[in-house]
Design a protein around this motif. Structure first.
Motif, PDB file in Angstrom:
ATOM      1  N   PHE A 109     -22.796  14.492  -3.802  1.00 26.20           N
ATOM      2  CA  PHE A 109     -23.713  13.152  -3.257  1.00 26.20           C
ATOM      3  C   PHE A 109     -23.015  12.883  -2.110  1.00 26.20           C
ATOM      4  O   PHE A 109     -21.156  12.342  -2.410  1.00 26.20           O
ATOM      5  N   GLY A 110     -23.814  12.851  -1.039  1.00 26.42           N
ATOM      6  CA  GLY A 110     -23.272  11.492   0.164  1.00 26.42           C
ATOM      7  C   GLY A 110     -22.161  10.136  -0.415  1.00 26.42           C
ATOM      8  O   GLY A 110     -20.893  10.115   0.676  1.00 26.42           O
ATOM      9  N   GLY A 111     -22.674   9.075  -1.384  1.00 27.90           N
ATOM     10  CA  GLY A 111     -22.010   8.081  -1.829  1.00 27.90           C
ATOM     11  C   GLY A 111     -20.950   9.080  -2.306  1.00 27.90           C
ATOM     12  O   GLY A 111     -20.275   7.500  -2.671  1.00 27.90           O
ATOM     13  N   TRP A 112     -20.310   9.801  -3.255  1.00 23.03           N
ATOM     14  CA  TRP A 112     -18.884  10.390  -3.567  1.00 23.03           C
ATOM     15  C   TRP A 112     -18.280  10.507  -2.270  1.00 23.03           C
ATOM     16  O   TRP A 112     -17.209   9.883  -2.567  1.00 23.03           O
ATOM     17  N   ILE A 113     -18.839  11.161  -1.575  1.00 21.80           N
ATOM     18  CA  ILE A 113     -17.674  11.526  -0.109  1.00 21.80           C
ATOM     19  C   ILE A 113     -17.295   9.912   0.463  1.00 21.80           C
ATOM     20  O   ILE A 113     -16.519   9.640   0.466  1.00 21.80           O
ATOM     21  N   MET A 114     -18.716   8.920   0.476  1.00 25.65           N
ATOM     22  CA  MET A 114     -17.447   7.106   1.327  1.00 25.65           C
ATOM     23  C   MET A 114     -17.109   6.524  -0.181  1.00 25.65           C
ATOM     24  O   MET A 114     -16.221   6.429   1.011  1.00 25.65           O
ATOM     25  N   ALA A 115     -17.444   7.471  -0.605  1.00 28.97           N
ATOM     26  CA  ALA A 115     -15.977   6.331  -1.974  1.00 28.97           C
ATOM     27  C   ALA A 115     -14.752   7.007  -1.787  1.00 28.97           C
ATOM     28  O   ALA A 115     -13.928   5.888  -1.955  1.00 28.97           O
ATOM     29  N   GLN A 116     -14.749   8.117  -1.838  1.00 32.02           N
ATOM     30  CA  GLN A 116     -13.075   8.623  -1.595  1.00 32.02           C
ATOM     31  C   GLN A 116     -13.183   8.584  -0.087  1.00 32.02           C
ATOM     32  O   GLN A 116     -12.104   7.746   0.112  1.00 32.02           O
ATOM     33  N   VAL A 117     -13.634   8.375   0.814  1.00 29.20           N
ATOM     34  CA  VAL A 117     -13.557   8.030   2.692  1.00 29.20           C
ATOM     35  C   VAL A 117     -12.742   6.542   2.223  1.00 29.20           C
ATOM     36  O   VAL A 117     -11.629   5.963   2.656  1.00 29.20           O
ATOM     37  N   ASP A 118     -13.233   5.432   1.523  1.00 28.20           N
ATOM     38  CA  ASP A 118     -13.268   4.148   1.707  1.00 28.20           C
ATOM     39  C   ASP A 118     -11.586   3.860   0.834  1.00 28.20           C
ATOM     40  O   ASP A 118     -11.269   2.844   0.973  1.00 28.20           O
ATOM     41  N   ILE A 119     -11.167   4.550   0.199  1.00 21.83           N
ATOM     42  CA  ILE A 119     -10.518   5.113  -0.888  1.00 21.83           C
ATOM     43  C   ILE A 119      -9.292   5.522  -0.239  1.00 21.83           C
ATOM     44  O   ILE A 119      -8.030   4.513   0.419  1.00 21.83           O
ATOM     45  N   ALA A 120      -9.856   6.270   0.846  1.00 20.95           N
ATOM     46  CA  ALA A 120      -8.536   6.675   2.277  1.00 20.95           C
ATOM     47  C   ALA A 120      -8.031   5.851   2.372  1.00 20.95           C
ATOM     48  O   ALA A 120      -7.307   4.942   3.112  1.00 20.95           O
ATOM     49  N   GLY A 121      -9.183   5.373   3.397  1.00 26.36           N
ATOM     50  CA  GLY A 121      -9.154   4.216   4.342  1.00 26.36           C
ATOM     51  C   GLY A 121      -8.244   3.190   3.606  1.00 26.36           C
ATOM     52  O   GLY A 121      -7.421   1.949   4.558  1.00 26.36           O
ATOM     53  N   GLY A 122      -8.969   2.764   2.577  1.00 30.04           N
ATOM     54  CA  GLY A 122      -8.143   1.229   1.530  1.00 30.04           C
ATOM     55  C   GLY A 122      -7.195   1.841   1.698  1.00 30.04           C
ATOM     56  O   GLY A 122      -5.765   0.735   1.782  1.00 30.04           O
ATOM     57  N   VAL A 123      -5.844   2.934   1.793  1.00 28.73           N
ATOM     58  CA  VAL A 123      -4.478   3.100   1.578  1.00 28.73           C
ATOM     59  C   VAL A 123      -3.701   3.187   2.881  1.00 28.73           C
ATOM     60  O   VAL A 123      -2.812   2.008   2.656  1.00 28.73           O
ATOM     61  N   VAL A 124      -4.420   3.456   3.597  1.00 24.73           N
ATOM     62  CA  VAL A 124      -3.895   2.922   5.330  1.00 24.73           C
ATOM     63  C   VAL A 124      -4.393   1.624   5.558  1.00 24.73           C
ATOM     64  O   VAL A 124      -3.053   1.074   6.124  1.00 24.73           O
ATOM     65  N   ALA A 125      -4.704   0.798   4.818  1.00 26.00           N
ATOM     66  CA  ALA A 125      -4.860  -0.186   5.756  1.00 26.00           C
ATOM     67  C   ALA A 125      -3.687  -1.256   4.405  1.00 26.00           C
ATOM     68  O   ALA A 125      -3.507  -2.383   5.319  1.00 26.00           O
ATOM     69  N   ALA A 126      -4.036  -1.197   3.361  1.00 25.67           N
ATOM     70  CA  ALA A 126      -3.269  -1.719   2.632  1.00 25.67           C
ATOM     71  C   ALA A 126      -1.714  -1.477   2.368  1.00 25.67           C
ATOM     72  O   ALA A 126      -1.520  -2.766   2.640  1.00 25.67           O
ATOM     73  N   ARG A 127      -1.320  -0.627   3.376  1.00 23.74           N
ATOM     74  CA  ARG A 127       0.208  -0.188   3.605  1.00 23.74           C
ATOM     75  C   ARG A 127       0.097  -0.851   5.077  1.00 23.74           C
ATOM     76  O   ARG A 127       1.068  -1.924   5.122  1.00 23.74           O
ATOM     77  N   ARG A 128      -0.893  -0.930   6.012  1.00 23.86           N
ATOM     78  CA  ARG A 128       0.001  -1.730   7.468  1.00 23.86           C
ATOM     79  C   ARG A 128      -0.443  -3.332   7.282  1.00 23.86           C
ATOM     80  O   ARG A 128       0.556  -4.097   7.611  1.00 23.86           O
ATOM     81  N   ALA A 129      -1.498  -3.696   6.440  1.00 19.27           N
ATOM     82  CA  ALA A 129      -1.201  -5.251   5.689  1.00 19.27           C
ATOM     83  C   ALA A 129      -0.732  -5.730   4.851  1.00 19.27           C
ATOM     84  O   ALA A 129      -0.230  -7.226   4.571  1.00 19.27           O
ATOM     85  N   LYS A 130       0.799  -4.610   3.871  1.00 18.80           N
ATOM     86  CA  LYS A 130       1.362  -4.797   3.630  1.00 18.80           C
ATOM     87  C   LYS A 130       1.025  -5.821   2.267  1.00 18.80           C
ATOM     88  O   LYS A 130       1.486  -6.303   1.373  1.00 18.80           O
ATOM     89  N   GLY A 131       0.084  -5.142   1.619  1.00 18.54           N
ATOM     90  CA  GLY A 131      -0.898  -5.931   0.094  1.00 18.54           C
ATOM     91  C   GLY A 131      -2.012  -5.525   0.279  1.00 18.54           C
ATOM     92  O   GLY A 131      -2.906  -4.910   1.537  1.00 18.54           O
ATOM     93  N   ARG A 132      -2.668  -6.325  -0.214  1.00 17.03           N
ATOM     94  CA  ARG A 132      -4.428  -6.303  -0.655  1.00 17.03           C
ATOM     95  C   ARG A 132      -5.124  -6.475   0.479  1.00 17.03           C
ATOM     96  O   ARG A 132      -5.154  -7.460   1.895  1.00 17.03           O
ATOM     97  N   VAL A 133      -5.416  -5.519   0.630  1.00 14.86           N
ATOM     98  CA  VAL A 133      -7.357  -5.770   1.737  1.00 14.86           C
ATOM     99  C   VAL A 133      -8.606  -5.588   0.439  1.00 14.86           C
ATOM    100  O   VAL A 133      -8.549  -5.156  -0.411  1.00 14.86           O
ATOM    101  N   ALA A 134      -9.157  -5.802   2.254  1.00 10.13           N
ATOM    102  CA  ALA A 134     -11.314  -5.524   1.578  1.00 10.13           C
ATOM    103  C   ALA A 134     -11.808  -5.247   2.141  1.00 10.13           C
ATOM    104  O   ALA A 134     -11.665  -5.805   3.444  1.00 10.13           O
ATOM    105  N   THR A 135     -12.981  -4.338   1.856  1.00 10.60           N
ATOM    106  CA  THR A 135     -13.517  -3.083   3.058  1.00 10.60           C
ATOM    107  C   THR A 135     -15.062  -4.259   3.432  1.00 10.60           C
ATOM    108  O   THR A 135     -15.032  -5.126   2.497  1.00 10.60           O
ATOM    109  N   VAL A 136     -15.136  -4.325   4.661  1.00  5.90           N
ATOM    110  CA  VAL A 136     -15.607  -5.521   5.248  1.00  5.90           C
ATOM    111  C   VAL A 136     -16.897  -5.001   6.369  1.00  5.90           C
ATOM    112  O   VAL A 136     -17.661  -5.384   6.314  1.00  5.90           O
ATOM    113  N   ALA A 137     -16.773  -3.458   6.809  1.00  2.00           N
ATOM    114  CA  ALA A 137     -18.171  -2.943   7.337  1.00  2.00           C
ATOM    115  C   ALA A 137     -16.901  -1.102   7.313  1.00  2.00           C
ATOM    116  O   ALA A 137     -16.228  -1.037   6.965  1.00  2.00           O
ATOM    117  N   VAL A 138     -18.445  -0.883   7.489  1.00  2.57           N
ATOM    118  CA  VAL A 138     -18.335   0.406   7.260  1.00  2.57           C
ATOM    119  C   VAL A 138     -19.155   1.083   9.111  1.00  2.57           C
ATOM    120  O   VAL A 138     -20.486   0.385   9.346  1.00  2.57           O
TER     121      VAL A 138
END
Length: 128
Positions: free
Chosen positions: A28-57
């Motif tokens: 299911f494409g939505g399952w893949i999208m969720a995994q992509v959001d998790i991976a992107g969020g890990v990298v963004a949180a590392r750079r942000a040195k803290g919490r992030v929220a997805t605002v746009a695909v």
């Protein structure tokens, strides 16, 4: 068919299961999208040195179907830093088949995250 990227290591590796398929038997494409959001969020949180929220695909392209049993490797990197936002590029590769393993880039996406404080309001991205 392509080879794995030259990034040092994947942010996330996961194997989809039969419960993750759509009505056609593909993952299911939505399952893949969720995994992509998790991976992107890990990298963004590392750079942000803290919490992030997805605002746009910003972009999401499915290049090949993902099948049950594929081993997915998700690679992510920061491509832009704004005042409060971080844009991340994510590439997903599938390894398929044993012993003749083939590697496919199955998905690529660009997502934007916003740095947020404990109050869940935007905050500036800290200096590196």
């Amino acid at each position: 068919m392509s080879s794995l990227p030259t990034h040092p290591e994947p942010i996330l590796r996961i194997q989809p299961m039969p419960s993750d398929v759509n009505m056609h038997g593909d993952i299911f494409g939505g399952w893949i999208m969720a995994q992509v959001d998790i991976a992107g969020g890990v990298v963004a949180a590392r750079r942000a040195k803290g919490r992030v929220a997805t605002v746009a695909v910003n972009e999401f392209v499915f290049k090949h179907p993902v099948l049950v049993g594929d081993l997915l490797s998700l690679y992510a990197k920061v491509v832009r830093v704004g005042r409060t936002s971080i844009t991340v590029s994510v590439e997903v590769y599938a390894e398929r088949g044993i012993p003749d393993t083939q590697v496919f880039r199955v998905t690529e996406a660009t997502l934007t995250y916003v740095c947020v404080g404990e109050d869940r309001k935007p905050r500036p991205v800290p200096a590196e």
